[in-house]
Design a protein around this motif. Structure first.
Motif, short mmCIF file in Angstrom:
data_model
loop_
_atom_site.label_atom_id
_atom_site.label_comp_id
_atom_site.label_asym_id
_atom_site.label_seq_id
_atom_site.Cartn_x
_atom_site.Cartn_y
_atom_site.Cartn_z
N ARG A 67 0.95 -1.14 -0.13
CA ARG A 67 0.10 -0.23 0.10
C ARG A 67 0.94 1.42 0.03
NH1 ARG A 67 -2.64 -2.88 3.99
NH2 ARG A 67 -1.48 -1.27 5.62
N VAL A 68 0.52 2.25 -0.90
CA VAL A 68 1.39 3.69 -0.84
C VAL A 68 0.19 4.58 -0.46
CG1 VAL A 68 2.97 2.76 -2.35
CG2 VAL A 68 0.91 3.63 -3.18
N ASP A 69 -1.02 4.47 -0.13
CA ASP A 69 -1.87 5.42 0.23
C ASP A 69 -1.91 5.73 1.92
OD1 ASP A 69 -2.90 3.29 1.15
OD2 ASP A 69 -4.92 3.47 0.50
N ASP A 70 -2.30 6.76 2.16
CA ASP A 70 -2.18 7.41 3.47
C ASP A 70 -3.25 7.12 4.22
OD1 ASP A 70 -0.21 10.16 2.41
OD2 ASP A 70 0.41 8.20 3.18
N LEU A 71 -4.51 6.65 3.66
CA LEU A 71 -5.73 6.42 4.09
C LEU A 71 -5.89 5.13 5.39
CD1 LEU A 71 -8.00 7.06 1.19
CD2 LEU A 71 -7.22 8.57 2.93
N VAL A 72 -4.71 4.43 5.40
CA VAL A 72 -4.86 3.28 6.27
C VAL A 72 -3.61 3.12 6.79
CG1 VAL A 72 -4.94 0.88 6.25
CG2 VAL A 72 -6.24 2.02 4.51
N SER A 73 -3.68 2.75 8.13
CA SER A 73 -2.31 2.75 8.82
C SER A 73 -1.40 1.80 8.48
CB SER A 73 -2.74 1.98 10.39
OG SER A 73 -1.81 1.71 11.07
N PRO A 74 -0.08 2.36 8.05
CA PRO A 74 0.86 1.64 7.55
C PRO A 74 1.34 0.33 8.35
CG PRO A 74 1.90 3.55 8.42
CD PRO A 74 0.19 3.65 8.71
N ARG A 75 1.01 0.29 9.69
CA ARG A 75 1.26 -0.91 10.46
C ARG A 75 0.19 -2.00 10.36
NH1 ARG A 75 2.07 -3.93 14.53
NH2 ARG A 75 1.66 -3.67 16.77
N LEU A 76 -0.97 -1.73 9.62
CA LEU A 76 -1.85 -2.81 9.30
C LEU A 76 -1.46 -3.72 8.22
CD1 LEU A 76 -4.71 -3.24 10.68
CD2 LEU A 76 -5.69 -1.59 8.83
#
Length: 172
Positions: A67-76
């Motif tokens: 994922r490269v979007d900022d809408l979702v937590s990068p830890r998820l």
């Protein structure tokens, strides 16, 4: 100071005036917690995963994308499940998806990478009947393949493209 006062100890048996022999830092004594796993719900997320990395398994297919979007937590870690009507009727599709969900629940917290979306696709006559332990091992190997530094996409399967080779000769 009396000898009884000099040897005052705390309840854990250590001298009250000295530092503990082992650090009590929670991070050092406990292993890192696995990343949280969420379920993909939107069609757009499934379509983005379909155009990314993939690895085949005997009982299914794994699609993965960073994922490269900022809408979702990068830890998820996110995962989706799908089975087409080729798998069978609704009962067979639901059985196959239940097995895929359980395998993902067991494998992804340890082997999935944070910031990635995964889609598990069921196969006809295989997902519902394949050995469960073998499916877990297959998913671990598929995750290793999609995360490999030297990942190469699989060769396209299908008819060769119709490439014109110049003017035709013969009866005309």
């Amino acid at each position: 100071m009396t000898p009884s006062e000099a040897s005052v100890t705390d309840p854990q048996g250590q001298d009250a005036g000295t530092a503990p022999a082992v650090s009590s830092c929670a991070d050092a004594s406990h292993p890192a917690t696995p990343p949280p796993v969420a379920t993909l719900r939107k069609r757009a997320d499934f379509l983005r995963a379909a155009s990314a990395r993939r690895a085949g398994m005997p009982a299914g297919l794994l699609q993965a994308r960073l994922r490269v979007d900022d809408l979702v937590s990068p830890r998820l870690v996110r995962v989706g499940f799908t089975c087409s009507k080729k798998v069978g009727n609704a009962v067979a599709r639901n059985r196959a998806k239940r097995r895929l969900r359980e395998i993902a629940r067991l494998v992804l917290p340890q082997h999935g990478k944070p910031g990635w979306d995964y889609v598990l696709i069921g196969r006809a006559d295989a997902t519902a009947t394949h050995d469960f332990k073998a499916m877990q091992d297959d998913l671990v190997r598929a995750l290793e393949r999609v995360h490999a530094e030297d990942y190469r996409p699989p060769k396209p399967r299908g008819p060769k493209p119709n490439i014109p080779r110049g003017p035709r000769r013969g009866k005309g």
